[in-house]
Design a protein around this motif. Structure first.
Motif, short mmCIF file in Angstrom:
data_model
loop_
_atom_site.label_atom_id
_atom_site.label_comp_id
_atom_site.label_asym_id
_atom_site.label_seq_id
_atom_site.Cartn_x
_atom_site.Cartn_y
_atom_site.Cartn_z
N MET A 1 0.84 -1.19 0.00
CA MET A 1 0.00 0.00 0.00
C MET A 1 0.88 1.25 0.00
SD MET A 1 -3.13 0.96 2.61
CE MET A 1 -4.06 -0.48 2.13
N THR B 1 -10.44 1.36 9.57
CA THR B 1 -9.90 2.62 9.05
C THR B 1 -8.53 2.90 9.66
OG1 THR B 1 -12.15 3.50 8.77
CG2 THR B 1 -10.34 5.09 8.80
N GLN C 1 -5.92 0.74 7.94
CA GLN C 1 -5.57 1.21 6.60
C GLN C 1 -4.75 2.49 6.64
OE1 GLN C 1 -8.63 1.19 3.60
NE2 GLN C 1 -9.60 -0.66 4.40
N THR D 1 -13.93 -3.07 5.23
CA THR D 1 -12.84 -2.70 4.32
C THR D 1 -13.33 -1.73 3.26
OG1 THR D 1 -11.76 -4.84 4.64
CG2 THR D 1 -11.14 -3.60 2.69
N ASP D 2 -14.51 -1.99 2.69
CA ASP D 2 -15.08 -1.08 1.70
C ASP D 2 -15.26 0.33 2.28
OD1 ASP D 2 -15.47 -3.09 -0.30
OD2 ASP D 2 -17.30 -3.73 0.73
N ARG E 1 -11.93 2.19 3.08
CA ARG E 1 -11.28 2.71 1.87
C ARG E 1 -11.86 4.06 1.47
NH1 ARG E 1 -11.50 -3.01 -1.39
NH2 ARG E 1 -9.50 -3.88 -0.66
N CYS F 1 -10.58 6.70 3.95
CA CYS F 1 -9.18 7.02 3.67
C CYS F 1 -9.05 7.87 2.42
CB CYS F 1 -8.36 5.74 3.54
SG CYS F 1 -8.09 4.88 5.10
#
Length: 252
Positions: free
Chosen positions: A1, A23, A26, A219-220, A223, A226
């Motif tokens: 990433m 979050t 990530q 996760t969706d 993203r 972020c």
């Protein structure tokens, strides 16, 4: 990433589990110094340990962010971890779905304190802590319930609709200081906190009316948060990003 948040200091409220915790994972993977806020110390410690063991940089902030004092203290604790304060994610919430006759003061007050007033205190604290030239990003977690309501959600839908208004007004006021304020509207996703409102039949109905054919995941949603907090969204403010697989604005 990619390390596009390298060295930036972030605070995520309600990050002990669910969307907030993902979050935090990530953002840490993208190089941010991430503050994990929650009321439960054991959740905070577990989230911080997980991120640090994976090579990320995280610290815990056990605080009640439904109060002005608690939120300002949490933001100051985050600011002290680096060379400034860059990102706030107002994610904390406490939710109860109740039919109109069942709504009581205690339940409504707790939801308002955490999910509405806490967002305002967060914006106020972040604006005070962010460098006036460097600016920063604030992401308020709303809900698709702000756009299309369901049964037994008068208080919840009202709060989440209010967050969209708060977001637009704060973006107008803080833009001159290069502070971007956006909202993210997730559909219902499986988390520890949503378990009580989910069952197989309800999940199947949600999937059936979602064009992309599945439930969203933490996760969706993370993203999307972020993205709004990153430089990729540097000219995006006062917006409500809907992350729902297409279900809110279609009729299938």
């Amino acid at each position: 990433m990619q390390q596009d948040m390298l060295g930036r200091v972030a605070l995520i409220t309600g990050a002990g589990n669910g969307i907030g915790r993902e979050t935090a994972r990530q953002m840490a993977a993208r190089g941010a110094i991430v503050g994990i806020n929650d009321l439960k110390e054991e959740f905070v410690e577990a989230a911080v340990a997980e991120i640090c063991e994976s090579g990320g940089n995280a610290f815990g902030v056990v605080a009640n962010v439904s109060t002005r004092e608690g939120m300002f203290g949490a933001v100051e604790a985050a600011r002290a971890q680096g060379e400034g304060f860059d990102i706030l994610v107002n994610n904390a919430a406490w939710v109860r779905y109740q039919a109109v006759p069942d709504i009581m003061d205690e339940t409504m007050d707790r939801m308002l304190n955490i999910g509405f007033k806490g967002v305002i205190w967060g914006i106020q604290a972040a604006a005070a802590a962010m460098d006036p030239e460097r600016g920063g990003a604030i992401v308020n977690v709303a809900s698709t319930a702000a756009l299309r309501s369901t049964l037994n959600s008068v208080v919840y839908s009202g709060i989440k609709s209010g967050i969209l208004g708060i977001t637009r007004a704060a973006a107008a006021e803080l833009g001159a200081r290069n502070i971007r304020v956006n909202a993210l509207c997730p559909s219902a996703v499986p988390t520890e906190g949503t378990q009580r409102n989910r069952n197989a039949e309800r999940d199947a109905a949600r999937i059936a009316r979602t064009p992309l054919g599945r439930l969203g995941t933490v996760t969706d949603i993370a993203r999307g948060i972020c993205f709004l907090a990153s430089d990729s969204a540097e000219f995006i403010s006062a917006q409500a990003l809907v992350v729902d697989g297409g279900s809110t604005f279609t009729n299938i």
